[in-house]
Scaffold this active site. Structure first.
Site, PDB file in Angstrom:
ATOM      1  N   ASP A 232      38.804  -0.618  -8.642  1.00 51.52           N
ATOM      2  CA  ASP A 232      39.796  -1.696  -8.631  1.00 51.52           C
ATOM      3  C   ASP A 232      39.937  -2.345  -7.260  1.00 51.52           C
ATOM      4  OD1 ASP A 232      42.105  -0.324 -11.147  1.00 51.52           O
ATOM      5  OD2 ASP A 232      40.171  -1.353 -11.308  1.00 51.52           O
TER       6      ASP A 232
ATOM      7  N   HIS B 192      41.732  -5.615 -15.693  1.00 50.70           N
ATOM      8  CA  HIS B 192      40.494  -5.301 -16.427  1.00 50.70           C
ATOM      9  C   HIS B 192      40.370  -6.109 -17.713  1.00 50.70           C
ATOM     10  CE1 HIS B 192      41.097  -1.031 -14.578  1.00 50.70           C
ATOM     11  NE2 HIS B 192      40.628  -1.891 -13.693  1.00 50.70           N
TER      12      HIS B 192
ATOM     13  N   LYS C 178      45.048  -5.379 -27.166  1.00 50.77           N
ATOM     14  CA  LYS C 178      45.737  -4.128 -26.821  1.00 50.77           C
ATOM     15  C   LYS C 178      47.216  -4.207 -27.166  1.00 50.77           C
ATOM     16  CE  LYS C 178      42.588  -3.572 -22.972  1.00 50.77           C
ATOM     17  NZ  LYS C 178      42.408  -3.898 -21.552  1.00 50.77           N
TER      18      LYS C 178
ATOM     19  N   TYR D  81      48.150   3.092 -25.369  1.00 52.13           N
ATOM     20  CA  TYR D  81      47.848   1.774 -25.920  1.00 52.13           C
ATOM     21  C   TYR D  81      46.703   1.847 -26.917  1.00 52.13           C
ATOM     22  CZ  TYR D  81      44.797   1.708 -21.724  1.00 52.13           C
ATOM     23  OH  TYR D  81      43.907   2.014 -20.732  1.00 52.13           O
TER      24      TYR D  81
ATOM     25  N   ARG E   5      70.568  13.627 -32.698  1.00 52.58           N
ATOM     26  CA  ARG E   5      69.423  14.454 -32.247  1.00 52.58           C
ATOM     27  C   ARG E   5      68.621  13.742 -31.161  1.00 52.58           C
ATOM     28  NH1 ARG E   5      66.483  14.613 -37.833  1.00 52.58           N
ATOM     29  NH2 ARG E   5      67.181  12.456 -37.628  1.00 52.58           N
TER      30      ARG E   5
ATOM     31  N   GLN F 101      40.833   2.399 -31.366  1.00 50.88           N
ATOM     32  CA  GLN F 101      40.881   3.410 -30.304  1.00 50.88           C
ATOM     33  C   GLN F 101      42.268   3.459 -29.711  1.00 50.88           C
ATOM     34  OE1 GLN F 101      37.592   3.317 -27.439  1.00 50.88           O
ATOM     35  NE2 GLN F 101      39.030   3.760 -25.764  1.00 50.88           N
TER      36      GLN F 101
HETATM   37  C1  LIG Z   1      39.236   2.653 -20.259  1.00 48.73           C
HETATM   38  C2  LIG Z   1      38.501   3.908 -20.620  1.00 48.73           C
HETATM   39  C3  LIG Z   1      38.084   4.802 -19.661  1.00 48.73           C
HETATM   40  N1  LIG Z   1      37.409   5.931 -20.035  1.00 48.73           N
HETATM   41  C4  LIG Z   1      37.004   6.857 -18.974  1.00 48.73           C
HETATM   42  C5  LIG Z   1      36.074   6.239 -17.943  1.00 48.73           C
HETATM   43  C6  LIG Z   1      36.481   6.885 -16.637  1.00 48.73           C
HETATM   44  O1  LIG Z   1      35.712   8.042 -16.390  1.00 48.73           O
HETATM   45  C7  LIG Z   1      37.931   7.314 -16.840  1.00 48.73           C
HETATM   46  C8  LIG Z   1      38.917   6.422 -16.114  1.00 48.73           C
HETATM   47  O2  LIG Z   1      38.599   5.090 -16.457  1.00 48.73           O
HETATM   48  P1  LIG Z   1      39.256   3.894 -15.662  1.00 48.73           P
HETATM   49  O3  LIG Z   1      39.371   4.234 -14.215  1.00 48.73           O
HETATM   50  O4  LIG Z   1      38.497   2.641 -16.054  1.00 48.73           O
HETATM   51  O5  LIG Z   1      40.729   3.838 -16.300  1.00 48.73           O
HETATM   52  P2  LIG Z   1      41.808   2.687 -16.041  1.00 48.73           P
HETATM   53  O6  LIG Z   1      41.738   2.194 -14.641  1.00 48.73           O
HETATM   54  O7  LIG Z   1      43.079   3.206 -16.581  1.00 48.73           O
HETATM   55  O8  LIG Z   1      41.285   1.502 -16.988  1.00 48.73           O
HETATM   56  C9  LIG Z   1      42.133   0.908 -17.958  1.00 48.73           C
HETATM   57  O9  LIG Z   1      43.090   0.187 -17.243  1.00 48.73           O
HETATM   58  C10 LIG Z   1      43.534  -1.047 -17.724  1.00 48.73           C
HETATM   59  C11 LIG Z   1      45.001  -1.159 -17.450  1.00 48.73           C
HETATM   60  C12 LIG Z   1      43.186  -1.385 -19.116  1.00 48.73           C
HETATM   61  O10 LIG Z   1      43.851  -2.172 -19.776  1.00 48.73           O
HETATM   62  C13 LIG Z   1      41.940  -0.847 -19.693  1.00 48.73           C
HETATM   63  O11 LIG Z   1      42.231  -0.223 -20.940  1.00 48.73           O
HETATM   64  C14 LIG Z   1      41.230   0.103 -18.856  1.00 48.73           C
HETATM   65  O12 LIG Z   1      40.318  -0.640 -18.080  1.00 48.73           O
HETATM   66  O13 LIG Z   1      38.173   7.237 -18.258  1.00 48.73           O
HETATM   67  C15 LIG Z   1      37.111   6.223 -21.344  1.00 48.73           C
HETATM   68  O14 LIG Z   1      36.502   7.251 -21.647  1.00 48.73           O
HETATM   69  N2  LIG Z   1      37.507   5.336 -22.315  1.00 48.73           N
HETATM   70  C16 LIG Z   1      38.193   4.185 -22.012  1.00 48.73           C
HETATM   71  O15 LIG Z   1      38.549   3.415 -22.937  1.00 48.73           O
END
Ligand SMILES: Cc1cn([C@H]2C[C@H](O)[C@@H](COP(=O)(O)OP(=O)(O)O[C@H]3O[C@H](C)C(=O)[C@H](O)[C@H]3O)O2)c(=O)[nH]c1=O
Length: 191
Positions: A174, A64, A73, A133, A26, A49
């Site tokens: 970033d 980050h 994580k 994650y 499957r 989370q």
């Molecule tokens: C990380 C996170 C973000 N958000 C919201 C905040 C922003 O409005 C939106 C995008 O967030 P961000 O641009 O920070 O997402 P990533 O660039 O993927 O950030 C992640 O990228 C790297 C690889 C990581 O390991 C971290 O978990 C995290 O920093 O999601 C949330 O509501 N909860 C969260 O836990």
């Protein structure tokens, strides 16, 4: 109960995790988190989370961390593939300032456990990727920090050329992180 294989890396406490895959006509079944089974391999973890991000090829998310409220994580790629990188930011660690990276993909089923105290980032290698994650602490946006992906001191060997990526696609945030030494200086003055 499923078995998990914990594979050490060059950085202490950073582990590759290989899950058990049950394939049949499957498709497949796998557990990707089991608190008891992880404790059996020495990883006693409490996640609070779950996250899921989808990105197109060439996207780089990172580097980050949260400080305070550092997050452990467990990273898994459900669709596609990434080059996943962890940077040791624990000043007490013999590998402070060192990075380690690996390919996590839908094909290799591999997961990476990154303990609190590391920065995390990944480069998307496939047309699209879905990364899920688990985190050991909640998102605290005011505690979020970062280091620039191409910091010369860290010297992360992102496989850009091998995957035909001229310049990664970054969020504005970033694009603006400090260098590793700027971060060290800001946090501790001269180390
Ligand atoms: C990380 C996170 C973000 N958000 C919201 C905040 C922003 O409005 C939106 C995008 O967030 P961000 O641009 O920070 O997402 P990533 O660039 O993927 O950030 C992640 O990228 C790297 C690889 C990581 O390991 C971290 O978990 C995290 O920093 O999601 C949330 O509501 N909860 C969260 O836990």
């Amino acid at each position: 109960m499923s078995e998990f294989l914990k594979i050490p890396t060059e950085l202490p406490d950073l582990f590759l995790i290989e899950p058990q895959i049950f394939k049949d006509q499957r498709g497949f079944f796998m557990e990707f988190w089991n608190q008891q089974a992880f404790a059996k391999i020495g990883l006693k973890l409490q996640f609070v989370q779950d996250n899921h991000s989808r990105s197109q090829k060439g996207v780089l998310r990172g580097l980050h961390f949260q400080d305070p409220h550092p997050q452990g994580k467990l990273i898994r790629v459900v669709r596609g593939s990434i080059f996943d990188v962890a940077v040791d930011l624990r000043t007490s660690s013999p590998t402070f300032g060192r990075w380690w990276g690996t390919i996590l993909s839908e094909e290799n089923f591999r997961m990476l456990y990154i303990p609190p105290g590391f920065a995390h980032g990944f480069l998307v290698l496939s047309d699209w990727v879905d990364v899920i994650y688990k985190a050991t602490d909640y998102y605290h946006p005011k505690c979020e920090g970062g280091i620039r992906w191409d910091d010369p001191e860290l010297g992360i060997e992102w496989p850009l050329q091998e995957y035909g990526i001229t310049r990664p696609l970054l969020s504005r945030k970033d694009e603006s992180w400090p260098s590793f030494s700027e971060w060290v200086h800001k946090k501790w003055g001269k180390l």
